[in-house]
Write a protein that holds these residues in place. Structure first.
Motif: not given
Length: 191
Positions: A88-95
């Motif tokens: 998800a975009p939020s996961s990519v942002l966290w990475m």
């Protein structure tokens, strides 16, 4: 060693973080949902592994980036969350934020054990990020006391002398204020 140890540390961090959130009651359970705890993990990884600066930064970044999808895998396995959360975009942002935190706190871990003028401010980084989280995420007095206690404990354990510990804690206040300002101007504020 970095290529083996850092991904394993990331797998452990991501999985154990979710388990912590799921099963540890408040106020200690809040540490599992703490961006500061992940930053402190990056610092401690490089402080205790004693890698040179380049490998240390790479190791901290790898650990934090690997921890994010591992966290979502644990959430899927333990509480049947959707597999799509991993990408998800939020996961990519966290990475992406893990890359930034890995660089700052990975370098901080190396500087905190190296001679020079930056040693004590770097030693204050874990306490600083924990103090910044108190302001960023006011979750009550009990959680605030847990974060303060953890900030002092990490500084005491990592400091070599009483003077190092006191000066590192003194540095943590202005660094915490700066960290708070940086966090509210980035995506950390909304996460």
């Amino acid at each position: 060693m970095v290529a083996v140890f850092a991904p394993l540390a990331g797998l452990l961090l991501g999985f154990l973080d979710f388990v912590w959130i799921k099963f540890v009651p408040a106020p200690f359970g809040g540490l599992g949902n703490s961006i500061a705890v992940w930053a402190v993990a990056a610092f401690l990884l490089t402080y205790y592994r004693r890698w040179a600066m380049g490998p240390a930064i790479a190791g901290a970044v790898i650990m934090l980036v690997v921890a994010v999808p591992t966290y979502y895998v644990a959430a899927t396995l333990i509480q049947n969350d959707d597999w799509s959360n991993i990408g998800a975009p939020s996961s990519v942002l966290w990475m992406g934020l893990g890359v930034v935190a890995g660089v700052v706190f990975g370098a901080g871990g190396v500087l905190a054990r190296s001679p020079g003028r930056l040693r004590r401010p770097a030693l204050g980084l874990p306490a600083a990020v924990l103090l910044a989280e108190i302001v960023l995420r006011p979750d009550g007095l009990a959680y605030t006391l847990v974060l303060i206690g953890l900030a002092v404990l990490i500084t005491v354990l990592a400091g070599r002398t009483g003077r190092d510990r006191i000066l590192a804690l003194a540095w943590s206040v202005p660094l915490g204020a700066l960290g708070y300002l940086l966090m509210i101007t980035t995506a950390f504020r909304g996460l």
